[in-house]
Structure formats: structure tokens, C-alpha cells
Design an enzyme around this catalytic site. Sequence first.
Site, PDB file in Angstrom:
ATOM      1  CE  LYS A  51      27.933  35.425  44.538  1.00 26.43           C
ATOM      2  NZ  LYS A  51      28.921  34.919  43.554  1.00 26.43           N
TER       3      LYS A  51
ATOM      4  CE  LYS B  10      24.104  35.164  42.520  1.00 23.21           C
ATOM      5  NZ  LYS B  10      25.237  34.558  41.792  1.00 23.21           N
TER       6      LYS B  10
ATOM      7  CD  GLU C  21      31.729  44.435  50.285  1.00 20.62           C
ATOM      8  OE1 GLU C  21      32.257  44.853  49.236  1.00 20.62           O
ATOM      9  OE2 GLU C  21      32.167  43.468  50.923  1.00 20.62           O
TER      10      GLU C  21
END
Length: 325
Positions: A195, A248, A233
Site C-alpha cells: 500500500k 493499492k 513487504e
Amino acid sequence: MIFPEYRPRRLRRTETLRSMVRETDLSIRNLIYPLFICPGKKVRNPVSSMPGVFQLSVDEAVKEAEEVAGLGIPAIILFGLPEKKDKTGSEAWSKKGVVQKAIAAIKKAVPELVIITDVCLCEYTSHGHCGLLKGEAVDNDSTLEVLARVAVSHAQAGADIVAPSDMMDGRVGRIREALDEAGFSMVSIMSYAVKYASSFYGPFREAAECAPQFGDRKSYQMDPGNSNEAIREAALDVEEGADILMVKPALPYLDIIRRLREEFTHPLAAYQVSGEYAMIKAAAERGWLSEEAVMMESLVSIRRAGAVLILTYFAKQAARLLRGE
């Protein structure tokens, strides 16, 4: 002029030929529709920067969920707007919280619909940050316990999938542990694994009323210039027990979706965020482009990059087109 034996245009002559050799298809089953749940009854507040999107009370959200299911869309994701906010975001895990009420009501009305819940604190905290504060800094480790509590409360209400979007280190592992301990080992985790600290979230912050009251979220969301970090991540979230990985935003990060698709075999989701939606809507309103054509092209591009699930405010509109309505 001498042409090569292979002429690409041969298979482009008609729609039937084009559809026969099409490499990427968009299906209704790929779509997930976001809903914003607010207090009250018979509430349907339009979001000014997102035409066609509303803040909905639980009773109105049930009607929306029934429409979504009727279109064949398999899942929704819920975001909550609490009656009151405080420093710890305590309404996020309340049994009487708007999301918890909405989960139960929607499950009763539309049991076949998959319910995903956003697990974060930004909508519930008075300061608008995604975790607990120590001074003006978000404290990672104390936030994990609160996020786990929120996720369990959603599972208790009937959620099928919880989706932590906070970007705290270690949150997937702590949530998985808490769900298993509470007897919810079959509740899945769709992690906002990648994100970015994006400028495309503006309209969402209006819809969810969650803009930070000071500073920004760059100390916990990813830097837009980083690509290799996305792999790290996602790998951490896989190791901690994530069932689905999400990127995202979507369209500005198609390269990241592709990289994750090549690195991991987990189901991959992408969020076509509020800014992406609002730009298409605004340009279409001005007659600068065809809304339906650009909507579908953008969704297909996300599928082509490798996402199997797309969270999009266009879900209902796209579903109707795919159904030939």
C-alpha cells in the site's frame, strides 16, 4: 510490397475472432464492491467527489448488498464511520459498531455474499492515523494488539475475510494468531501487502472521513518510488499467514502488480482507488472520454497485469455491462 506470412490483422477482423483469441478476460467474479457504513437509519449520503458512491446506514447497506449479489458480484468490502471517535479508535472493535452491525445484517439477508472488512483505525481515531500514537508518531507494536482485537470482532460478527490496511509491521501475523486463538481459523486474511503513500486517496478520505489531523502517512505507507520493497513487504505477509495479497492503488502501480504475480502464487488483488474512479468520472462528465470504454479498459489492464480480484467503485456498473444490460 512483400508481407510476412503472419499478419496480425487476420485475427482482428471481427468481434468473434477477437474474442476467440483474447488473452485477458474480465469477469463479474473478479469484482469486489466497497461500501461505506455510517450510523442512523435510511441514510444515503452522496460523496461529492465520487459520483454514485454513498455513505450508507446499515439498512441501506443491506439493500445495496442485495443489489450487488443480484448482479452476480461475489463480494463486498466494508468501511465504517463511527458515531464517535477517540484517540484509540475504540469503536472499531465494539460489538455495537456500525461495521459489526452491518456484517450481521448483510449475512442474514444475503448469506451467499462474501463479506470482507477493512481492518484499520484511521476511520475511528480522532487524530486520523492508522494506529495508536506515542507523541505524534504512530506506535507500531501497541497498534498490533488493537488491530487483532478489531479483526476478531469482525470475525465474531460473521466476516469471511479481514483485510488489514494499516501497514504496521507484523500485523498479519498477530491477526492470524488472534483469529486462530478465538476459534476463527477459517477466516481468511486479505492483506494490503503493498500500500503506497499515494496522492490518489483524496476522495476516499472524504467518503470515510479519515484524513489525518496532522502530518501524513508516509512513515508507514510505502514510498511511490520503491519496487523491490514491494516484494519484501509481500514476502513478509506470506510468511505471517496472508491468504490473499493486495496492491493499492492499481492503475499507477500495474508494474508492481505484475512483479507480485511473477514472484508469488497467492491470489492477488488490486484496489482501483477513489482517485482513479473520480478522474474517470470527472473526465466523462466533461465529455472528454467515454466513461464505459475507459472503465472497462482500466479494469482489463488490472487483470492483464495479474490481479484476479479487483476492488472497484465501478463494480456494479461493470457487472451490468458484462451481463449485457
